[in-house]
Write a protein that holds these residues in place. Structure first.
Motif, PDB file in Angstrom:
ATOM      1  N   TRP A 495       0.712  -1.408   0.036  1.00  0.00           N
ATOM      2  CA  TRP A 495      -0.115   0.067  -0.071  1.00  0.00           C
ATOM      3  C   TRP A 495       0.803   1.407   0.075  1.00  0.00           C
ATOM      4  CZ3 TRP A 495      -0.779   3.849   3.816  1.00  0.00           C
ATOM      5  CH2 TRP A 495      -1.997   4.710   3.468  1.00  0.00           C
ATOM      6  N   LEU A 496       2.124   1.335   0.924  1.00  0.00           N
ATOM      7  CA  LEU A 496       2.799   2.417   0.986  1.00  0.00           C
ATOM      8  C   LEU A 496       3.509   2.740  -0.369  1.00  0.00           C
ATOM      9  CD1 LEU A 496       4.433   2.189   4.476  1.00  0.00           C
ATOM     10  CD2 LEU A 496       2.950   3.803   3.625  1.00  0.00           C
ATOM     11  N   TYR A 497       4.046   1.666  -0.945  1.00  0.00           N
ATOM     12  CA  TYR A 497       5.194   1.739  -1.743  1.00  0.00           C
ATOM     13  C   TYR A 497       4.712   1.434  -3.177  1.00  0.00           C
ATOM     14  CZ  TYR A 497       7.825   2.225   2.258  1.00  0.00           C
ATOM     15  OH  TYR A 497       8.342   2.594   3.575  1.00  0.00           O
ATOM     16  N   VAL A 498       3.894   0.396  -3.400  1.00  0.00           N
ATOM     17  CA  VAL A 498       3.398  -0.062  -4.654  1.00  0.00           C
ATOM     18  C   VAL A 498       2.124   0.878  -5.281  1.00  0.00           C
ATOM     19  CG1 VAL A 498       2.668  -1.958  -6.242  1.00  0.00           C
ATOM     20  CG2 VAL A 498       4.352  -2.373  -4.532  1.00  0.00           C
ATOM     21  N   ALA A 499       1.222   0.909  -4.215  1.00  0.00           N
ATOM     22  CA  ALA A 499       0.171   1.768  -4.512  1.00  0.00           C
ATOM     23  C   ALA A 499       0.658   3.380  -4.432  1.00  0.00           C
ATOM     24  CB  ALA A 499      -0.947   1.387  -3.536  1.00  0.00           C
ATOM     25  N   LYS A 500       1.684   3.655  -3.842  1.00  0.00           N
ATOM     26  CA  LYS A 500       2.115   4.959  -3.822  1.00  0.00           C
ATOM     27  C   LYS A 500       1.420   5.925  -2.603  1.00  0.00           C
ATOM     28  CE  LYS A 500       4.432   5.001  -8.408  1.00  0.00           C
ATOM     29  NZ  LYS A 500       4.631   5.717  -9.532  1.00  0.00           N
ATOM     30  N   ASN A 501       1.348   5.418  -1.613  1.00  0.00           N
ATOM     31  CA  ASN A 501       0.732   6.182  -0.661  1.00  0.00           C
ATOM     32  C   ASN A 501       1.822   6.438   0.407  1.00  0.00           C
ATOM     33  OD1 ASN A 501      -2.460   5.999  -0.743  1.00  0.00           O
ATOM     34  ND2 ASN A 501      -1.841   3.736  -1.051  1.00  0.00           N
ATOM     35  N   SER A 502       2.861   6.545  -0.105  1.00  0.00           N
ATOM     36  CA  SER A 502       4.089   7.169   0.652  1.00  0.00           C
ATOM     37  C   SER A 502       4.829   8.284  -0.122  1.00  0.00           C
ATOM     38  CB  SER A 502       5.074   5.939   0.975  1.00  0.00           C
ATOM     39  OG  SER A 502       6.314   6.568   1.710  1.00  0.00           O
ATOM     40  N   THR A 503       5.434   9.040   0.548  1.00  0.00           N
ATOM     41  CA  THR A 503       6.319  10.207  -0.105  1.00  0.00           C
ATOM     42  C   THR A 503       7.512   9.385  -0.535  1.00  0.00           C
ATOM     43  OG1 THR A 503       7.078  11.029   1.965  1.00  0.00           O
ATOM     44  CG2 THR A 503       5.460  12.107   1.066  1.00  0.00           C
ATOM     45  N   GLN A 504       7.889   8.467   0.014  1.00  0.00           N
ATOM     46  CA  GLN A 504       8.952   7.733  -0.437  1.00  0.00           C
ATOM     47  C   GLN A 504       8.883   6.808  -1.543  1.00  0.00           C
ATOM     48  OE1 GLN A 504      10.076   5.890   3.348  1.00  0.00           O
ATOM     49  NE2 GLN A 504      11.349   7.837   4.133  1.00  0.00           N
ATOM     50  N   ALA A 505       7.640   6.440  -1.866  1.00  0.00           N
ATOM     51  CA  ALA A 505       7.387   5.543  -2.978  1.00  0.00           C
ATOM     52  C   ALA A 505       7.982   6.018  -4.308  1.00  0.00           C
ATOM     53  CB  ALA A 505       5.843   5.505  -3.301  1.00  0.00           C
ATOM     54  N   ASN A 506       8.586   5.085  -5.135  1.00  0.00           N
ATOM     55  CA  ASN A 506       9.365   5.125  -6.350  1.00  0.00           C
ATOM     56  C   ASN A 506       8.713   4.564  -7.558  1.00  0.00           C
ATOM     57  OD1 ASN A 506      10.746   2.771  -6.635  1.00  0.00           O
ATOM     58  ND2 ASN A 506      11.577   3.129  -4.626  1.00  0.00           N
ATOM     59  N   ASP A 507       9.143   4.888  -8.868  1.00  0.00           N
ATOM     60  CA  ASP A 507       8.329   4.344  -9.929  1.00  0.00           C
ATOM     61  C   ASP A 507       8.648   2.711 -10.120  1.00  0.00           C
ATOM     62  OD1 ASP A 507       7.034   6.397 -10.692  1.00  0.00           O
ATOM     63  OD2 ASP A 507       8.668   7.223 -12.113  1.00  0.00           O
ATOM     64  N   LEU A 508       9.546   2.401  -9.368  1.00  0.00           N
ATOM     65  CA  LEU A 508      10.031   0.861  -9.402  1.00  0.00           C
ATOM     66  C   LEU A 508       9.111  -0.017  -8.474  1.00  0.00           C
ATOM     67  CD1 LEU A 508      14.182   0.913  -9.287  1.00  0.00           C
ATOM     68  CD2 LEU A 508      12.406   0.913 -11.283  1.00  0.00           C
ATOM     69  N   GLY A 509       8.358   0.581  -7.574  1.00  0.00           N
ATOM     70  CA  GLY A 509       7.494  -0.025  -6.665  1.00  0.00           C
ATOM     71  C   GLY A 509       8.354  -0.613  -5.589  1.00  0.00           C
ATOM     72  N   LEU A 510       9.434  -0.195  -5.185  1.00  0.00           N
ATOM     73  CA  LEU A 510      10.327  -0.907  -4.150  1.00  0.00           C
ATOM     74  C   LEU A 510      10.335  -0.026  -2.966  1.00  0.00           C
ATOM     75  CD1 LEU A 510      13.501  -1.499  -6.295  1.00  0.00           C
ATOM     76  CD2 LEU A 510      11.548  -3.005  -5.831  1.00  0.00           C
TER      77      LEU A 510
END
Length: 510
Positions: A495-510
């Motif tokens: 939810w945080l990193y793949v769905a980009k609900n975090s400011t630390q999310a990136n386009d790689l979904g890592l």
């Protein structure tokens, strides 16, 4: 549990699984000698509806009891506790047995508790306790025989070759008054016989209740007996038992330990993916002769005293150094090194047993309680000031894997619980609000999300929880608990990193 005995003709096995070397570690020849150990299996090697049989190097059947514990997602056997019985084994000799899959057979009559109680067997824990505050001192005892007769035991092993029962409760004074903090448990493993003569006892002493008022260290002179033999008394000296720590001692009734060591195939062990693959290494004889072989109660062995200390530590890694040495060698000295340091992990104040369930305390039972945030904890978990010199630190940033590999290869309930205590502690340590995650995810105090102070802390907590979730027996009451909390953390990171609900999310979904 399915057993195939030497007297039961078996269909031809469909393929070899692996081998185990059973080593007589004494110069004394053995007859009808039993050995119990844990074994993990590759997915698909023992399909659903199948069991395991054993043969010697001449293809003669070896009596083998299989207590199935955990399965893979496809239903095939992941982990079992195996009990082999050798009709004879010469002094200092090794018997190689080969394991094969076979269709499940017909269950046979197990060794019963009545069989055991028909003997004079007993094991006792006696603690000569110094007074502490309003708690009177004196001798407090617990008897395995009494507990087996008066309580409902946990059935850990059950079959025609061996059965094991787990019982426990508070130690009591001469008038029957229970000590409010100190408890004793007995893991009683009885091997078949007419009458039974071979009984292994793992005696455990704890100071671990979660919600008891006024938790404190207690000082006492211990004495653990099996029959009339004392197996541990600390030299008649006082032992200080720290709050939320525990210790154990293993011995045999009638001194009947066959002293057979099961050397597993370490390549197969690694191939199961239960542990990492390691480079092919051979520890030197000098090194193996130098490593710790045991750890006394309330000693932390080779662990670092303060786990938050920075820098290299032998405990840091997917597995700690002592486990890794065993994983690349399978040597008995490495086996003892690994178990000794797991015993050392029991000295840390992370053991919280729920008075109501008898299991490690969970955030399902205590969704608003936290060890890291006592101000907001409802109810507050009573924790005294730290006299214990062994400190687990503020979180799992430098925390070893404790109990996992020893349980895999021994099948001992003590090591299963040690692993469970550490992961249960990691979950209940975090504040209830922190366990819920960010607004929008929909979590709460029982969701069990990690403290995110350090990436490595999350990584080691993930490792330990994944180990507990994967190998806790399918029928165990904490299996679903650990699996659910693991899946919750994975879902939150997605939810945080793949769905980009975090400011630390990136386009790689890592």
């Amino acid at each position: 549990m399915i057993t195939v005995t030497a007297s039961t003709p078996a269909p031809a096995p469909t393929g070899t699984i692996t081998t185990v070397q059973l080593q007589n570690t004494t110069a004394t020849p053995q007859t009808n000698a039993p050995i119990t150990f844990g074994h993990v299996f590759k997915q698909g090697d023992v399909p659903a509806g199948s069991t395991v049989i054993a043969k010697d190097t001449s293809s003669n059947p070896i009596t083998l009891q299989v207590d199935k514990k955990a399965t893979h997602p496809d239903g095939s056997l992941r982990h079992a506790i195996l009990t082999a019985k050798l009709s004879s084994l010469a002094g200092s000799a090794t018997q190689t047995i080969t394991l094969y899959p076979q269709a499940d057979g017909v269950a046979q009559t197990p060794v019963s508790l009545a069989n055991l109680l028909a003997t004079t067997f007993d094991s006792q824990v006696s603690l000569n306790v110094q007074p502490q505050g309003t708690i009177p001192g004196g001798i407090y005892t617990a008897s395995a025989r009494t507990l087996l007769q008066t309580t409902t035991p946990i059935q850990w092993l059950s079959g025609p070759e061996v059965s094991e029962w787990i019982v426990g409760g508070p130690v009591k004074d001469a008038s029957g008054n229970p000590h409010p903090h100190l408890t004793a448990y007995f893991h009683v493993r009885a091997y078949a016989g007419s009458p039974i003569t071979k009984v292994r006892v793992d005696a455990v002493v704890e100071n671990n209740w979660t919600m008891v008022t006024g938790p404190s260290d207690f000082t006492y002179i211990p004495n653990v007996t099996i029959g009339s033999t004392s197996i541990y008394n600390n030299g008649g000296l006082n032992l200080t038992h720290y709050t939320h720590a525990r210790w154990h001692q293993v011995g045999w009734w009638n001194n009947a330990d066959p002293k057979i060591y099961p050397k597993l195939d370490i390549n197969y062990l690694q191939d199961t993916k239960a542990i990492s693959k390691y480079e092919t290494l051979t520890p030197t004889e000098v090194f193996l002769n130098s490593v710790r072989q045991s750890t006394p109660p309330m000693d932390n062995g080779d662990h670092i005293d303060y786990m938050d200390q920075t820098g290299g530590q032998d405990g840091i890694g997917p597995l700690p150094r002592w486990d890794a040495v065993y994983a690349v060698s399978g040597d008995k000295r490495a086996f003892n090194y690994m178990n000794a340091n797991t015993d050392g992990g029991a000295a840390y104040p992370i053991h919280f047993r729920d008075e109501n369930t008898g299991l490690p305390a969970t955030i399902d039972s205590h969704p608003n309680s936290s060890l890291a945030d006592p101000v907001s904890s409802v109810p507050v978990i009573p924790v005294p000031g730290r006299a214990n010199p062994h400190d687990p630190g503020s979180f799992s940033s430098h925390q070893p894997s404790i109990g996992y590999l020893p349980y895999l290869v021994t099948g001992d309930y003590y090591y299963l619980e040690e692993m469970q205590f550490w992961s249960a502690y990691n979950l209940i340590w975090v504040s209830s609000s922190g366990r819920a995650g960010q607004s929008g995810f929909g979590g709460n105090g029982s969701t069990g999300l990690w403290y995110n102070g350090t990436l490595r802390g999350q990584a080691w907590a993930y490792r330990s929880l994944a180990q507990a979730a994967s190998i806790t027996p399918d029928a165990h009451l904490m299996k679903n608990y650990f699996t659910t909390k693991l899946n919750n953390n994975i879902a939150y990171d997605q939810w945080l990193y793949v769905a980009k609900n975090s400011t630390q999310a990136n386009d790689l979904g890592l």
